[in-house]
Design a protein around this motif. Structure first.
Motif, PDB file in Angstrom:
ATOM      1  N   SER A   1      19.862   7.543 -10.334  1.00 17.20           N
ATOM      2  CA  SER A   1      19.749   6.680  -9.152  1.00 17.20           C
ATOM      3  C   SER A   1      19.053   5.382  -9.544  1.00 17.20           C
ATOM      4  CB  SER A   1      18.956   7.397  -8.056  1.00 17.20           C
ATOM      5  OG  SER A   1      17.682   7.780  -8.540  1.00 17.20           O
ATOM      6  N   TYR A   2      19.278   4.348  -8.765  1.00 12.29           N
ATOM      7  CA  TYR A   2      18.711   3.029  -9.050  1.00 12.29           C
ATOM      8  C   TYR A   2      18.021   2.497  -7.801  1.00 12.29           C
ATOM      9  CZ  TYR A   2      21.785   3.291 -13.068  1.00 12.29           C
ATOM     10  OH  TYR A   2      22.406   3.690 -14.226  1.00 12.29           O
ATOM     11  N   PRO A   3      16.783   2.004  -7.948  1.00 18.21           N
ATOM     12  CA  PRO A   3      16.091   1.438  -6.784  1.00 18.21           C
ATOM     13  C   PRO A   3      16.858   0.219  -6.251  1.00 18.21           C
ATOM     14  CG  PRO A   3      14.557   1.865  -8.592  1.00 18.21           C
ATOM     15  CD  PRO A   3      15.932   2.014  -9.160  1.00 18.21           C
TER      16      PRO A   3
ATOM     17  N   GLY B   1      17.597   3.092 -14.376  1.00 16.46           N
ATOM     18  CA  GLY B   1      17.807   4.250 -13.517  1.00 16.46           C
ATOM     19  C   GLY B   1      16.716   5.294 -13.624  1.00 16.46           C
ATOM     20  N   PHE B   2      16.783   6.240 -12.709  1.00 23.16           N
ATOM     21  CA  PHE B   2      15.964   7.455 -12.768  1.00 23.16           C
ATOM     22  C   PHE B   2      16.935   8.621 -12.883  1.00 23.16           C
ATOM     23  CE2 PHE B   2      13.054   4.684 -10.285  1.00 23.16           C
ATOM     24  CZ  PHE B   2      11.926   4.783 -11.083  1.00 23.16           C
ATOM     25  N   GLN B   3      16.853   9.353 -13.984  1.00 18.16           N
ATOM     26  CA  GLN B   3      17.801  10.444 -14.192  1.00 18.16           C
ATOM     27  C   GLN B   3      17.127  11.800 -14.077  1.00 18.16           C
ATOM     28  OE1 GLN B   3      20.068  11.550 -18.084  1.00 18.16           O
ATOM     29  NE2 GLN B   3      21.308  10.081 -16.970  1.00 18.16           N
TER      30      GLN B   3
ATOM     31  N   THR C   1       0.814  -1.221   0.000  1.00 15.87           N
ATOM     32  CA  THR C   1       0.000   0.000   0.000  1.00 15.87           C
ATOM     33  C   THR C   1       0.847   1.270   0.000  1.00 15.87           C
ATOM     34  OG1 THR C   1      -0.218  -0.156   2.400  1.00 15.87           O
ATOM     35  CG2 THR C   1      -2.020  -1.056   1.083  1.00 15.87           C
ATOM     36  N   ALA C   2       2.077   1.195   0.508  1.00 16.21           N
ATOM     37  CA  ALA C   2       2.940   2.381   0.476  1.00 16.21           C
ATOM     38  C   ALA C   2       3.649   2.501  -0.874  1.00 16.21           C
ATOM     39  CB  ALA C   2       3.947   2.343   1.625  1.00 16.21           C
ATOM     40  N   GLY C   3       3.423   1.559  -1.772  1.00 14.69           N
ATOM     41  CA  GLY C   3       3.935   1.688  -3.138  1.00 14.69           C
ATOM     42  C   GLY C   3       5.413   1.364  -3.309  1.00 14.69           C
ATOM     43  N   CYS C   4       5.996   0.612  -2.403  1.00 14.42           N
ATOM     44  CA  CYS C   4       7.437   0.326  -2.492  1.00 14.42           C
ATOM     45  C   CYS C   4       7.785  -0.498  -3.731  1.00 14.42           C
ATOM     46  CB  CYS C   4       7.932  -0.384  -1.240  1.00 14.42           C
ATOM     47  SG  CYS C   4       7.373   0.349   0.316  1.00 14.42           S
ATOM     48  N   ASN C   5       6.860  -1.384  -4.137  1.00 13.72           N
ATOM     49  CA  ASN C   5       7.101  -2.191  -5.340  1.00 13.72           C
ATOM     50  C   ASN C   5       7.220  -1.347  -6.608  1.00 13.72           C
ATOM     51  OD1 ASN C   5       7.096  -5.128  -4.937  1.00 13.72           O
ATOM     52  ND2 ASN C   5       5.059  -4.828  -4.071  1.00 13.72           N
ATOM     53  N   ASP C   6       6.536  -0.201  -6.603  1.00 17.45           N
ATOM     54  CA  ASP C   6       6.451   0.603  -7.831  1.00 17.45           C
ATOM     55  C   ASP C   6       7.831   0.859  -8.418  1.00 17.45           C
ATOM     56  OD1 ASP C   6       3.867   0.554  -7.010  1.00 17.45           O
ATOM     57  OD2 ASP C   6       3.621   2.719  -6.793  1.00 17.45           O
ATOM     58  N   CYS C   7       8.805   1.063  -7.556  1.00 12.38           N
ATOM     59  CA  CYS C   7      10.168   1.301  -8.031  1.00 12.38           C
ATOM     60  C   CYS C   7      11.098   0.126  -7.731  1.00 12.38           C
ATOM     61  CB  CYS C   7      10.744   2.551  -7.378  1.00 12.38           C
ATOM     62  SG  CYS C   7       9.849   4.060  -7.822  1.00 12.38           S
ATOM     63  N   HIS C   8      10.924  -0.510  -6.592  1.00  9.28           N
ATOM     64  CA  HIS C   8      11.900  -1.525  -6.158  1.00  9.28           C
ATOM     65  C   HIS C   8      11.661  -2.900  -6.780  1.00  9.28           C
ATOM     66  CE1 HIS C   8      14.239   0.843  -3.238  1.00  9.28           C
ATOM     67  NE2 HIS C   8      13.109   1.505  -3.045  1.00  9.28           N
TER      68      HIS C   8
ATOM     69  N   ASN D   1      18.139  -3.131  -4.269  1.00  2.89           N
ATOM     70  CA  ASN D   1      17.621  -4.468  -3.989  1.00  2.89           C
ATOM     71  C   ASN D   1      17.402  -4.553  -2.473  1.00  2.89           C
ATOM     72  OD1 ASN D   1      17.440  -7.202  -3.274  1.00  2.89           O
ATOM     73  ND2 ASN D   1      18.550  -7.825  -5.107  1.00  2.89           N
ATOM     74  N   LEU D   2      16.157  -4.425  -2.060  1.00  5.69           N
ATOM     75  CA  LEU D   2      15.868  -4.352  -0.619  1.00  5.69           C
ATOM     76  C   LEU D   2      16.031  -5.709   0.062  1.00  5.69           C
ATOM     77  CD1 LEU D   2      12.777  -1.932  -0.582  1.00  5.69           C
ATOM     78  CD2 LEU D   2      15.198  -1.387  -0.250  1.00  5.69           C
ATOM     79  N   ARG D   3      15.909  -6.793  -0.705  1.00  8.89           N
ATOM     80  CA  ARG D   3      16.072  -8.132  -0.108  1.00  8.89           C
ATOM     81  C   ARG D   3      17.521  -8.389   0.272  1.00  8.89           C
ATOM     82  NH1 ARG D   3      12.064 -11.795  -3.745  1.00  8.89           N
ATOM     83  NH2 ARG D   3      13.220 -13.485  -2.746  1.00  8.89           N
ATOM     84  N   LEU D   4      18.441  -7.958  -0.603  1.00 16.23           N
ATOM     85  CA  LEU D   4      19.858  -8.106  -0.258  1.00 16.23           C
ATOM     86  C   LEU D   4      20.207  -7.137   0.867  1.00 16.23           C
ATOM     87  CD1 LEU D   4      21.603  -8.500  -3.748  1.00 16.23           C
ATOM     88  CD2 LEU D   4      20.939 -10.290  -2.117  1.00 16.23           C
ATOM     89  N   LEU D   5      19.622  -5.939   0.801  1.00 23.87           N
ATOM     90  CA  LEU D   5      19.914  -4.934   1.831  1.00 23.87           C
ATOM     91  C   LEU D   5      19.559  -5.468   3.224  1.00 23.87           C
ATOM     92  CD1 LEU D   5      20.705  -1.843   2.320  1.00 23.87           C
ATOM     93  CD2 LEU D   5      18.252  -1.483   2.496  1.00 23.87           C
ATOM     94  N   VAL D   6      18.318  -5.929   3.404  1.00 22.14           N
ATOM     95  CA  VAL D   6      17.912  -6.365   4.754  1.00 22.14           C
ATOM     96  C   VAL D   6      18.655  -7.628   5.188  1.00 22.14           C
ATOM     97  CG1 VAL D   6      15.629  -5.298   4.738  1.00 22.14           C
ATOM     98  CG2 VAL D   6      15.879  -7.664   3.971  1.00 22.14           C
TER      99      VAL D   6
ATOM    100  N   PRO E   1      14.156   9.464  -7.078  1.00 21.95           N
ATOM    101  CA  PRO E   1      12.809   9.810  -6.606  1.00 21.95           C
ATOM    102  C   PRO E   1      12.379   9.018  -5.374  1.00 21.95           C
ATOM    103  CG  PRO E   1      12.635   8.257  -8.416  1.00 21.95           C
ATOM    104  CD  PRO E   1      14.111   8.477  -8.187  1.00 21.95           C
ATOM    105  N   MET E   2      13.335   8.458  -4.618  1.00 24.34           N
ATOM    106  CA  MET E   2      12.975   7.729  -3.394  1.00 24.34           C
ATOM    107  C   MET E   2      12.278   8.663  -2.416  1.00 24.34           C
ATOM    108  SD  MET E   2      12.878   5.169  -1.346  1.00 24.34           S
ATOM    109  CE  MET E   2      12.319   5.262   0.344  1.00 24.34           C
ATOM    110  N   PRO E   3      11.044   8.374  -2.041  1.00 23.14           N
ATOM    111  CA  PRO E   3      10.308   9.254  -1.106  1.00 23.14           C
ATOM    112  C   PRO E   3      10.727   9.009   0.346  1.00 23.14           C
ATOM    113  CG  PRO E   3       8.879   7.471  -1.849  1.00 23.14           C
ATOM    114  CD  PRO E   3      10.203   7.257  -2.519  1.00 23.14           C
ATOM    115  N   TRP E   4      11.994   9.283   0.641  1.00 26.19           N
ATOM    116  CA  TRP E   4      12.545   8.997   1.972  1.00 26.19           C
ATOM    117  C   TRP E   4      11.877   9.816   3.072  1.00 26.19           C
ATOM    118  CZ3 TRP E   4      14.744  13.299   4.225  1.00 26.19           C
ATOM    119  CH2 TRP E   4      15.068  14.336   3.347  1.00 26.19           C
TER     120      TRP E   4
END
Ligand code: HEC
Length: 149
Positions: free
Chosen positions: A62-64, A54-56, A24-31, A66-71, A90-93
């Motif tokens: 920048s590149y979304p 990338g997003f230029q 619901t927070a839309g994390c998949n949209d980019c990641h 890999n959150l699975r490797l990150l965690v 465009p990461m909405p940090w």
């Protein structure tokens, strides 16, 4: 005996909560590659493996991540620290910063439950640097003069 059973149940509730938030927070949209163009029709096995597209914009490219490797490589404390840091567009940090610690930890447990998969995303490229991957062009055009980005 009943203590581990209760712990299991609360862990699976936390994972379910994290999955709900991630969607619901839309994390998949980019990641998750292909998630946006297919309206979410990507098997969950490939979710959150990041993207080499990338997003230029004025920030460079920048590149979304890999959150699975990150965690996989962070403990809960390090995850909380990381998600409180500013990141490139465009990461909405700034939105992530408003999430409660409990919800951030649910996200962490959900992402961990998926297991490590995929490759690391390419490193970000500074403005004007050479980019050898596909990318989306987020260059602002014809903005009103009052906008500063
Ligand atoms: C509009 C695209 C977009 C959306 C939506 C998005 N992200 Fe990101 N995310 C990115 C990009 C691009 C980066 C890389 C930022 C950088 O290079 O500084 C990133 C980086 C991150 C990082 C840092 C990873 C690292 O390698 O240190 C985390 C954590 C993260 N995102 C989590 C999330 C979560 C959780 C959500 C959903 C709430 C989310 N993102 C939604 C594009 C997005």
């Amino acid at each position: 005996m009943s203590v581990p059973a209760m712990a299991d149940e609360s862990n699976s509730q936390q994972i379910a909560r994290g999955r709900y938030l991630a969607i619901t927070a839309g994390c998949n949209d980019c990641h998750t590659d292909g998630y946006m163009p297919t309206a979410g029709q990507v098997p969950e096995a490939s979710w959150f493996t990041g993207s080499a597209i990338g997003f230029q914009g004025p920030w460079g490219t920048s590149y979304p991540s890999n959150l699975r490797l990150l965690v996989h490589n962070l403990n809960e404390e390090q995850w909380l620290e990381r998600t409180r840091q500013p990141m490139r567009p465009p990461m909405p940090w700034f939105n992530l910063q408003t999430m409660t610690e409990q919800d951030l930890l649910s996200l962490y447990q959900y992402l961990r439950s998926l297991g490590p998969a995929g490759e690391m995303a390419p490193a970000a490229v500074a403005p004007g640097g050479e980019v050898n991957t596909p990318y989306f062009d987020f260059t602002p055009r014809n903005l009103p003069v009052t906008a500063d980005k």
